[in-house]
Design a protein around this motif. Structure first.
Motif, PDB file in Angstrom:
ATOM      1  N   ASP A  82      41.004  50.178  39.891  1.00 14.15           N
ATOM      2  CA  ASP A  82      41.138  50.288  41.153  1.00 14.15           C
ATOM      3  C   ASP A  82      42.444  49.375  41.541  1.00 14.15           C
ATOM      4  O   ASP A  82      42.273  48.110  41.247  1.00 14.15           O
ATOM      5  CB  ASP A  82      39.921  49.643  41.949  1.00 14.15           C
ATOM      6  N   ARG A  83      43.331  49.891  41.932  1.00 12.74           N
ATOM      7  CA  ARG A  83      44.817  49.492  42.107  1.00 12.74           C
ATOM      8  C   ARG A  83      45.190  48.789  41.037  1.00 12.74           C
ATOM      9  O   ARG A  83      45.197  49.394  39.888  1.00 12.74           O
ATOM     10  CB  ARG A  83      44.494  48.356  43.339  1.00 12.74           C
TER      11      ARG A  83
ATOM     12  N   TYR B 199      36.968  46.280  46.197  1.00 13.98           N
ATOM     13  CA  TYR B 199      37.239  46.820  45.041  1.00 13.98           C
ATOM     14  C   TYR B 199      36.176  47.557  44.198  1.00 13.98           C
ATOM     15  O   TYR B 199      35.025  46.961  44.045  1.00 13.98           O
ATOM     16  CB  TYR B 199      37.933  46.068  44.121  1.00 13.98           C
ATOM     17  N   ARG B 200      36.330  48.672  43.904  1.00  8.53           N
ATOM     18  CA  ARG B 200      35.464  49.394  42.810  1.00  8.53           C
ATOM     19  C   ARG B 200      35.620  48.584  41.280  1.00  8.53           C
ATOM     20  O   ARG B 200      36.782  48.290  41.061  1.00  8.53           O
ATOM     21  CB  ARG B 200      35.644  50.792  42.657  1.00  8.53           C
TER      22      ARG B 200
END
Length: 245
Positions: free
Chosen positions: A220-221, A172-173
């Motif tokens: 992110d998401r 993940y970012r």
């Protein structure tokens, strides 16, 4: 519409040299999102480990100190902001009788649209050590609802693992309180962990603002992360958009 806010209940932080350093939650990281959530029509519940009433870090309501935790050249509203933080902290009934994280269930989490994890150095002392909080986060991730965390709130994620022993946020970012920012605190070299280092070690794609203390938010998401106290407003506004989507 409801948002659950998870917070540290620690009033001190045990440093590596043995000092019990006065600590707690960072006022701006609770007050600013709390107000924005309520302005957008969300009811807010607060939960802590053991249901203990959280303690505000006194430096986070000291107008003389706030100049050091915002970017150079930013508008000086420190006295006004400090007074507002004190007012809201004193008035927020949720801080006086928070929910017990241990009493929350997968069924009770279904009542919430969003989960926000507030920060403050005190979070290092209890959030990563709570098995019940880790389970709460597993349930939340399974629900695929939006999750937001700011600054040291990310410590809640460190112990989290899936059924195969993997960290769920690998790849993940994200952003979080930076090593550069830790180095200018009076606890530099004495903290039990450096969040940027821990997140990177676990596999996060860490990023930060170019200017120390500047606002930086990453999505992110279903995860929204904020770097530092000054990121609290942008984080909350971004999270509201994620909830609406």
């Amino acid at each position: 519409m409801k948002i659950l806010v998870v917070m540290t209940a620690k009033a001190t932080l045990h440093l590596l040299d043995g000092e019990l350093h006065p600590s707690g939650f960072w006022a701006e990281e609770f007050v600013v999102p709390y107000q924005i959530f309520r302005e957008h029509g969300y009811d807010v519940d607060v939960a802590t480990v053991g249901g203990a009433s959280p303690t505000v870090d006194r430096t986070s309501i000291d107008p003389e100190f706030l100049q050091w935790v915002r970017p150079q050249g930013s508008e000086n509203r420190d006295a006004e902001n400090a007074a507002e933080y004190v007012r809201v902290v004193d008035d927020a009934a949720q801080l006086k009788q928070p929910l017990r994280i241990e009493a929350l269930t997968e069924a009770s989490l279904a009542d919430y649209d969003g989960l926000y994890i507030s920060g403050g150095h005190g979070a290092i002392g209890d959030l990563p050590k709570s098995d019940e909080l880790a389970q709460l986060l597993r349930w939340w991730l399974a629900s695929e609802k939006p999750l937001a965390t700011v600054c040291h709130g990310h410590t809640s994620m460190l112990a989290l693992r899936d059924g195969e022993g993997h960290w769920p946020f690998e790849g993940y970012r994200m952003t979080a309180f930076s090593h550069s920012e830790e180095l200018v605190t009076n606890m530099a070299g004495r903290l039990p962990l450096i969040l940027e280092v821990e997140l990177t070690r676990l596999g996060a794609r860490y990023e930060k603002a170019e200017l120390i203390w500047d606002s930086h938010v990453v999505v992110d998401r279903n995860l929204t992360t904020g770097q530092n106290p000054y990121s609290s407003r942008a984080l909350a506004e971004t999270f509201i958009k994620q909830l609406a989507a």
